[in-house]
Design a protein around this motif. Structure first.
Motif, PDB file in Angstrom:
ATOM      1  N   MET A   1       0.844  -1.191   0.000  1.00 19.28           N
ATOM      2  CA  MET A   1       0.000   0.000   0.000  1.00 19.28           C
ATOM      3  C   MET A   1       0.880   1.241   0.000  1.00 19.28           C
ATOM      4  N   ASN A   2       0.497   2.248  -0.794  1.00 19.57           N
ATOM      5  CA  ASN A   2       1.241   3.495  -0.819  1.00 19.57           C
ATOM      6  C   ASN A   2       1.185   4.183   0.537  1.00 19.57           C
ATOM      7  N   GLN A   3       2.294   4.780   0.911  1.00 19.73           N
ATOM      8  CA  GLN A   3       2.345   5.552   2.142  1.00 19.73           C
ATOM      9  C   GLN A   3       1.727   6.929   1.897  1.00 19.73           C
ATOM     10  N   PRO A   4       1.185   7.582   2.922  1.00 12.49           N
ATOM     11  CA  PRO A   4       0.636   8.931   2.740  1.00 12.49           C
ATOM     12  C   PRO A   4       1.727   9.914   2.337  1.00 12.49           C
ATOM     13  N   THR A   5       1.345  10.919   1.580  1.00 17.64           N
ATOM     14  CA  THR A   5       2.257  11.994   1.223  1.00 17.64           C
ATOM     15  C   THR A   5       2.514  12.849   2.453  1.00 17.64           C
ATOM     16  N   ARG A   6       3.785  13.101   2.751  1.00 17.92           N
ATOM     17  CA  ARG A   6       4.153  13.834   3.958  1.00 17.92           C
ATOM     18  C   ARG A   6       4.495  15.276   3.595  1.00 17.92           C
ATOM     19  N   PHE A   7       4.008  16.204   4.404  1.00 16.96           N
ATOM     20  CA  PHE A   7       4.319  17.612   4.148  1.00 16.96           C
ATOM     21  C   PHE A   7       4.803  18.288   5.424  1.00 16.96           C
ATOM     22  N   GLY A   8       5.653  19.274   5.231  1.00 18.67           N
ATOM     23  CA  GLY A   8       6.062  20.150   6.319  1.00 18.67           C
ATOM     24  C   GLY A   8       5.336  21.468   6.201  1.00 18.67           C
ATOM     25  N   LEU A   9       5.340  22.226   7.270  1.00 20.68           N
ATOM     26  CA  LEU A   9       4.628  23.500   7.305  1.00 20.68           C
ATOM     27  C   LEU A   9       5.518  24.550   7.954  1.00 20.68           C
ATOM     28  N   VAL A  10       5.623  25.698   7.297  1.00 16.72           N
ATOM     29  CA  VAL A  10       6.355  26.833   7.867  1.00 16.72           C
ATOM     30  C   VAL A  10       5.329  27.901   8.223  1.00 16.72           C
ATOM     31  N   GLY A  11       5.248  28.248   9.514  1.00 15.40           N
ATOM     32  CA  GLY A  11       4.264  29.212   9.981  1.00 15.40           C
ATOM     33  C   GLY A  11       3.133  28.525  10.717  1.00 15.40           C
ATOM     34  N   TYR A  12       2.460  29.311  11.585  1.00 12.34           N
ATOM     35  CA  TYR A  12       1.371  28.739  12.371  1.00 12.34           C
ATOM     36  C   TYR A  12       0.283  29.789  12.629  1.00 12.34           C
ATOM     37  N   GLY A  13      -0.046  30.554  11.590  1.00 11.71           N
ATOM     38  CA  GLY A  13      -1.165  31.478  11.692  1.00 11.71           C
ATOM     39  C   GLY A  13      -2.482  30.747  11.491  1.00 11.71           C
ATOM     40  N   TRP A  14      -3.577  31.508  11.430  1.00  9.41           N
ATOM     41  CA  TRP A  14      -4.901  30.882  11.325  1.00  9.41           C
ATOM     42  C   TRP A  14      -5.030  30.073  10.042  1.00  9.41           C
TER      43      TRP A  14
ATOM     44  N   LEU B   1      -7.924  14.915   8.302  1.00 10.52           N
ATOM     45  CA  LEU B   1      -9.115  14.191   7.874  1.00 10.52           C
ATOM     46  C   LEU B   1      -8.788  13.064   6.908  1.00 10.52           C
ATOM     47  N   PHE B   2      -7.573  13.081   6.330  1.00 11.16           N
ATOM     48  CA  PHE B   2      -7.212  12.105   5.301  1.00 11.16           C
ATOM     49  C   PHE B   2      -5.882  11.436   5.662  1.00 11.16           C
ATOM     50  N   PRO B   3      -5.835  10.740   6.798  1.00 12.33           N
ATOM     51  CA  PRO B   3      -4.562  10.196   7.275  1.00 12.33           C
ATOM     52  C   PRO B   3      -3.950   9.155   6.346  1.00 12.33           C
ATOM     53  N   ASP B   4      -4.764   8.515   5.521  1.00 10.11           N
ATOM     54  CA  ASP B   4      -4.215   7.531   4.590  1.00 10.11           C
ATOM     55  C   ASP B   4      -3.602   8.195   3.364  1.00 10.11           C
ATOM     56  N   ARG B   5      -3.835   9.501   3.186  1.00 12.39           N
ATOM     57  CA  ARG B   5      -3.330  10.201   2.004  1.00 12.39           C
ATOM     58  C   ARG B   5      -2.386  11.344   2.339  1.00 12.39           C
ATOM     59  N   LEU B   6      -2.522  11.924   3.533  1.00 10.96           N
ATOM     60  CA  LEU B   6      -1.696  13.066   3.925  1.00 10.96           C
ATOM     61  C   LEU B   6      -1.212  12.890   5.355  1.00 10.96           C
ATOM     62  N   GLN B   7       0.006  13.353   5.593  1.00 10.35           N
ATOM     63  CA  GLN B   7       0.551  13.284   6.944  1.00 10.35           C
ATOM     64  C   GLN B   7       1.421  14.508   7.187  1.00 10.35           C
TER      65      GLN B   7
END
Length: 360
Positions: free
Chosen positions: A1-14, A25-31
């Motif tokens: 099974m394909n692993q979810p696509t992982r992303f990083g985030l810079v910033g923590y505004g609204w 909401l989509f843990p099987d597709r995004l992490q």
């Protein structure tokens, strides 16, 4: 099974928190792999709220994680530097809108990262269900050749993204006229609360026209129109064989036959519909022109659009789908938005230039 696509985030505004909320909401597709923030206390909030690592810089994030892409969700002035650093590290980027604050900034950013092809921009408005359905009708030729689009809904580059996309004008230069008018208006709602203030206050309305030569756009926006429910949202798409006004379509079906048909949204959850409140699909004359592929999550339109954008970004990173919204498109949107601001503030006609991000 394909692993979810992982992303990083810079910033923590609204806005950044939207990405984390919707990705969850989509843990099987995004992490979410981690978040880079400047302040220690902000990092603690990230870890407590989302149970993911926090780092003090994008460089530290990339040292510890190997995300498939990184979202830059920082203030305008800081965004070009963050995007450039990420691209130089060889990372795919989803940049917030606009990618740079002014024209010089757009040009400099394009010189730095444009040729890399690594940068997409988080422009979600064309992905909202009703806009996507209208775009489908235009693409299908229902109203013939699109000739003008009037948007009174959202501001500047977001509105321009709708105008350009529906007109299919690409990177053509434009002649821009604009004026601003001020009138009293009660402002009962802001982003997340009622104001409980029924006193009219001066509100500015900006009206601008964009002449692309053979096609035109009309921009109409009043201060806080996103949230102020005393001002409606309106979109008019005119073509050579008819027009779309909000959710009503009039067209010439055949000689001597003018047909009026609605765009109909199937919204489940009313009355004895026990499937839960959700958007199912939009139809035109019995044909589905938009289907909510995220049904079951009970999302409002804005969050459907942002989630779709994130999932499209994930597919692009896996070479399983087209680029969601390339940097060149966002640069052109903001170029025209800046022209509107310049035309209205100077009371002059502004003609945009052909820029380096225009495809050869």
């Amino acid at each position: 099974m394909n692993q979810p696509t992982r992303f990083g985030l810079v910033g923590y505004g609204w806005r950044a928190q939207y990405f984390l909320k919707l990705a969850a909401l989509f843990p099987d597709r995004l992490q979410a792999a981690g978040v880079a923030v400047r302040r220690t206390e902000t990092g603690e909030r990230v870890r407590d709220r989302w149970k993911i690592p926090s780092y003090t810089s994008p460089a530290e994030l990339l040292t510890h994680e190997r995300p498939d892409f990184v979202i830059s969700s920082v203030p305008w002035a800081a965004n070009p530097g963050i995007v450039t650093d990420l691209v130089q590290a060889g990372v795919r980027v989803l940049s917030e809108t606009p990618p740079a604050p002014d024209l010089d900034g757009l040009r400099a950013l394009w010189r730095q990262v444009g040729p890399s092809g690594l940068v997409q921009v988080a422009e979600q408005y064309p992905l909202m269900p009703a806009h996507a359905a209208r775009a489908r009708l235009v693409a299908d030729g229902v109203i013939g050749q699109p000739t003008s689009v009037q948007v009174s809904s959202t501001h500047l580059y977001h509105a321009i993204a709708l105008i350009r996309g529906l007109l299919h004008v690409g990177f053509e230069t434009a002649t821009v006229h604009g004026r601003t008018f001020t009138a009293p208006l009660v402002d009962p709602l802001v982003r997340d609360a009622w104001t409980d203030d029924d006193t009219p206050k001066d509100a500015a309305t900006t009206i601008a026209t964009l002449d692309f030569g053979g096609a035109m756009g009309l921009y109409d926006f009043t201060d806080n129109q996103w949230h102020n429910q005393l001002r409606g949202r309106r979109i008019v798409i005119r073509g050579s064989q008819g027009e779309i006004v909000d959710d009503q379509v009039v067209r010439l079906a055949e000689p001597r036959t003018i047909v009026r048909s609605p765009l109909i949204r199937r919204q489940i959850g009313y009355d004895l519909d026990l499937d839960g409140y959700d958007t199912d699909h939009l139809t035109f004359e019995g044909r589905v022109v938009y289907r909510n592929d995220l049904a079951g999550q009970r999302l409002p339109d804005e969050e459907i659009a942002i989630s779709t954008l994130l999932l499209d970004m994930a597919a692009w990173c896996r070479d399983e789908g087209p680029a969601p919204y390339p940097l060149a498109e966002a640069c052109q949107d903001h170029l025209l938005a800046l022209a509107i601001e310049s035309a209205t503030s100077s009371d002059r006609t502004i003609t945009t230039t052909s820029e380096s991000w225009r495809p050869a």
